[in-house]
Design an enzyme around this catalytic site. Sequence first.
Site, short mmCIF file in Angstrom:
data_model
loop_
_atom_site.label_atom_id
_atom_site.label_comp_id
_atom_site.label_asym_id
_atom_site.label_seq_id
_atom_site.Cartn_x
_atom_site.Cartn_y
_atom_site.Cartn_z
N LYS A 51 -5.90 -2.02 4.76
CA LYS A 51 -5.02 -3.04 4.19
C LYS A 51 -5.18 -4.36 4.96
CE LYS A 51 -1.92 0.44 2.42
NZ LYS A 51 -0.90 1.42 2.75
N GLN A 95 4.29 2.02 6.39
CA GLN A 95 3.36 3.10 6.07
C GLN A 95 4.08 4.45 6.14
OE1 GLN A 95 0.04 2.57 5.11
NE2 GLN A 95 0.17 4.72 4.56
N ASP A 118 5.68 -2.63 -1.92
CA ASP A 118 5.35 -1.23 -2.18
C ASP A 118 6.17 -0.70 -3.37
OD1 ASP A 118 3.57 0.61 -1.30
OD2 ASP A 118 4.84 1.49 0.26
#
Length: 293
Positions: A51, A95, A118
Site C-alpha cells: 500500500k 490493517q 476501508d
Amino acid sequence: MKLIEGKPIAEAVYRECLETFAMLKEAGHVPGLAVVLVGEDPASKAYVGSKERKCQELGMHSVKIEKPAETTQEELLAVIDELNADDSIHGILVQLPLPKHLNEDEVIMRIDPAKDVDGLHPVNIGKLAMDDPSGFAPCTPSGCQRMLIEMGIETSGKNVVIVGRSLLVGKSLALLMMGKGEGGNATVTVAHSRTRDLEALTRSADILVAAIGIPKFIGPDHVREGAVVIDVGINRIVDASAKNGSRLVGDVDFDAVAERCEAITPVPGGVGRMTIAMLMANTIRACRLRAGL
Ligand code: NDP
C-alpha cells in the site's frame, strides 16, 4: 473460458486516480493515506508495504505507523484521534486483524467516517445498505464489482452466490450486488459454514464468489457449466517445488474448475490487485470531497 485479470482493470482505476490527482494538485491538495499496523504479522506487513509503495508511485502523501504487538487499546485510539485531526491525512486504514487483546470494532468506530477509506465504519456500511453513494464501499468488494463491470458481465437479474459472510468481503459484496447501482440489481444469496447442501446452492449461481479462506475449497461439483467465478481467497500453501517453498492459491481449485467457467479470476493476479487500487481511489475521493471539488 475468459481469464479476468486484475492488472489491466487495476491500471484503468489508477489512470482515473491520476487524472483526479492532477486536478487536486493544481488546486493545491495532495491526497494523504495513513496505514496503521499493530504487531509483526508477516502477511499484514507485506500488505502494508505494498500500500505504501503504491501511494509513493502515485505521488500521494503516505504515512506508515507501526506499533508493537503489546500496544494498548487506549494507545491505539490515541493514534486514530491524531490522524483524525491531521489535515494532511484524508484516508486512515487500520490493517486487520489486530492482535487479539484489542477491540477492532471500537477502533474502526473511532475513525472519522469521512477518512474511513476501508469502508468499514458503521456510517459507511449503513450508507452502503441504504444505496447512498456518498459513503466509501469496502475495497475488496468494490474491486470485485468493478471487475465484473469492466469485463461487461451483466449482473442485473443474475443469481449471485457468495460463499463467506465477513463484513470485509462477503456481506459487503452482497450489499453492493443487490444495490441498485451499476454492477448491482442481482439476486444475491450468501452462504457460510452453516449452509446446508452448499454444492447444490453454488451450482445455481450465474456468478459465484468465493471468500472463504480455505485453499481450493470450491471444486467442479460447486460450479455450473458457464458460470462466472470470482475467487477472493488468498492462501499460502506449502509447495516444495516453489522457489521459497510456498505459493499462493485461491479458495477455488482453479485447474479443476476453469474449463467449466465462462470467466474466472486467477490467484494471484486477480481480485488481490483490485483491493489496493480501490483503496487508492477511495483515498483520492476522500481528498476531493474534503476539498469540495
Ligand atoms: P473470514 O474468515 O472472515 O470469513 C470466511 C467466511 O467463510 C465465513 O463467513 C465462514 O463462515 C465461511 N466459511 C468457512 N468455512 C466454510 C465452509 N466450509 N463452507 C462455507 N462457508 C465457510 O475471511 P475473509 O472474508 O476475511 O477472507 C476470505 C478470503 O479472502 C481469505 O482467503 C482472505 O485471505 C481473502 N481476502 C482477500 C482479499 C483480497 O484482497 N483479495 C482481501 C480480504 C480477504 P462462518 O461465518 O459461518 O464462520
